[in-house]
Design a protein around this motif. Sequence first.
Motif, short mmCIF file in Angstrom:
data_model
loop_
_atom_site.label_atom_id
_atom_site.label_comp_id
_atom_site.label_asym_id
_atom_site.label_seq_id
_atom_site.Cartn_x
_atom_site.Cartn_y
_atom_site.Cartn_z
N VAL A 8 0.92 -1.25 0.15
CA VAL A 8 0.04 0.13 -0.14
C VAL A 8 0.98 1.11 0.08
O VAL A 8 1.61 1.13 0.94
CB VAL A 8 -0.91 0.19 1.17
CG1 VAL A 8 -1.95 1.30 1.24
CG2 VAL A 8 -1.75 -1.11 1.42
N ASP A 128 -6.59 -0.98 -6.32
CA ASP A 128 -8.01 -0.44 -5.85
C ASP A 128 -8.87 0.52 -6.53
O ASP A 128 -10.01 0.89 -6.32
CB ASP A 128 -7.80 0.23 -4.43
CG ASP A 128 -6.83 1.28 -4.46
OD1 ASP A 128 -5.72 1.24 -5.19
OD2 ASP A 128 -6.81 2.24 -3.43
N THR A 156 -1.57 -0.80 -3.91
CA THR A 156 -3.20 -0.46 -3.71
C THR A 156 -2.84 1.00 -2.92
O THR A 156 -1.65 1.36 -2.34
CB THR A 156 -3.97 -1.14 -2.84
OG1 THR A 156 -3.26 -1.42 -1.79
CG2 THR A 156 -4.19 -2.48 -3.66
N GLY A 158 -4.90 2.04 -0.79
CA GLY A 158 -5.67 1.92 0.62
C GLY A 158 -7.35 2.33 0.28
O GLY A 158 -7.94 2.11 1.63
N ARG A 175 2.24 -9.05 2.88
CA ARG A 175 1.85 -7.61 2.87
C ARG A 175 3.26 -6.91 3.18
O ARG A 175 4.02 -6.94 4.21
CB ARG A 175 1.01 -7.14 4.01
CG ARG A 175 0.75 -5.89 4.30
CD ARG A 175 -0.23 -5.19 2.99
NE ARG A 175 -0.64 -3.89 3.49
CZ ARG A 175 -1.53 -3.41 4.12
NH1 ARG A 175 -2.33 -4.32 4.57
NH2 ARG A 175 -1.77 -2.10 4.24
N ASP A 178 3.90 -0.67 4.56
CA ASP A 178 3.28 0.45 3.88
C ASP A 178 4.11 1.67 3.63
O ASP A 178 5.29 1.85 4.25
CB ASP A 178 2.12 1.06 4.70
CG ASP A 178 0.92 0.00 4.69
OD1 ASP A 178 1.00 -0.97 4.06
OD2 ASP A 178 0.02 0.39 5.40
#
Length: 706
Positions: A8, A128, A156, A158, A175, A178
Amino acid sequence: MTAHQWRVGPSPADGERADFAVDSHRGLRGPYTGLGSVLRLVVPEAYERWPDLVRGYLTEILSAAPELRGAIDAAPETLTSLAVPEERTRIYPANRTRRLAHGATEFLAGYATRAGRLPLRLAFDRVDEADPTDQEFLAIFLRRARPERIGVLIGTGGGSLEPELTAALDRYAIRLPDAHRPGPAAGRGPDELLRAYVDADGTSTDPAELAAYEQAAPEVRVALHDARAALLRERGEWSLELGAIPWHLERGSDPAGAGAEALYEAARHCGAMGYYHAVIDYGTRGRAIVDPDTQMERFWLLSTRASSAMVVLGRTVEAEPTYLDLRSRYSDPELQMSTGYALAMLYTRFHPDGLKDHHLARGYINNSIALASLLPDPQKRAFHSVFQNNGLALIEMRLGRLPAALRLVDEGLQRLDRELPGDKHRLHRSVLVHNRGKAYLALGRLDEALADLTKVIELDPNYADYYFDRADVRRRLGDLTGAIADCDTAISLSPPFYELYYNRADIKAELGDLAGAVADFGYVVELEPDQIDARVNLVSLLLDEGLVDDARPHLDEGLLRHPDDARLLHLRGVLALADDEGDEARRHFDAALRADPGLVAALASRAALAFDGGDHATAVADLTTALASTPDNPDLLYNRGFVHEAAGRWADAVADYSRALDLPGADRGELLSRRARCHAELGDADASRADEAASAAEQLDLAGAR
């Protein structure tokens, strides 16, 4: 790369090595912005070096990247794809995009292998903001692509994702920490910021660019949008017509004209391709910028494009008010006719069962039939009358009036042949032949059904569904080899869809080709892991063949997805037995029967386990419960008779063996032999000798047949 990755923050290509990195924002190119961008990068090389690989996936490639049409071979055409818009009477099912996604996944895997780029690394940014087609593809891609062959990096910002993609990321991707996107570059003036916003085609998230755009004079913004739309059109890339170009024209100098036209064309194209979420978006946006009083036809067509897409996606309750609104606004006969047909189909076919009303549907369709009969143009009158009566035929079938449905379809074919030139409405003629074949099938008239399905294949030889349907008829007629051949042809013509492989697996199992059945069932659960019937069949076949280690991962995956399914719990018990874990097997059989007390397989297995433990009473009780569900099962009767025999209840055993002997599929030689022993124990020597002689004769007959 040991796993796919998800970040992200900034573009996934930032600081990462990627062979191909693409922006997936749907505002750029609409459906398949991400996948289409990858295909535009890899297909030219693949086609030059391995044309056979590309030819195997033409439909998938050209559906996601239409700009490649002309640069590579054309996909096989069907009457559906060839039909002009006004003659397009068939739409694709909503799950067509899943088939395209599976085919694209397999193409990219093949490309990675042949190119020797292992792992091939693909990066998709702004997922997204991607269209549901891309999100669906990426969910499937993450699941099916092996990270050691293709590593996927998802970026993405968020925002929310489709549930399937969220689940795939959670299970198949790591993951990453971020990261924050860099702030806006300093030193840009208002004009530069404004142009940057427009040149981003509606995808900019820079607050400074947005502010400059909002503060600019309206006429300046309009001019920039017109210029940008013209520049993009000069590129001749069709997918831009599904994203950036309509966005600019909506905001240009002629939103209700050029803007609405662009949105309608985008909706028409995506409706023909089965990209229904996009159709809803285009139709809704178009309705907002046209004047329903002065642009009746454009408002009507944009409205029904959106509502029809909602129907296909199962959003029928949401769609219905649109049809009712149009009927209340306009008295145009063709509009009333088409919306009446749509409402009839809602109430007979698409609405949830609790809302279906076949008689109300009949009222709507009869009104449309009456309007069709009044159309002034003879050819339009003939076509629309036949089309509406075909809808009535469906309602008649839903009401159980099969002869009436057959008559309506047959009369419609005759009328089209009589009143229209042969080159007109070829697609709908084929649809009617297909529907007549289905009516014959429903009536049990298999030879006539086969003839019509063969005829429709002659009319439309590249449409896979017809071979799928004919395979079913051939199977019912006992022509298993022909059914397999039709399945094979359908598979060659279509992106992968699991129903074809499921049916072929069933037929292969019936033919005794267990290895082929295992392969096809295995492919079904690779395509769609939640297809529980295929998984149960796959695990059962593997266990029957003694391939316990092969069955284990398939069973584990099934129980992970369906932990309370009685059939899978039972198979877990069977596997435990194969592992010599009797107590564990009994626990799983008990769990299966708590989930489904009437599951015959679990009752039979638990009875066998009880018998092996010397508990004859429990074995008989479970077999008796199983027989209550399937009283004409000769194997269950044999098993219960065997338990009675072991317990010394000779008369009860004779009764069960005798009942089994009267049933089709019974092993007569074995049953007679066992009954002979019981007669002997009961002191009936004559009956025992007679059964022994009959058993010997059965064995001789069986040997001769072999």
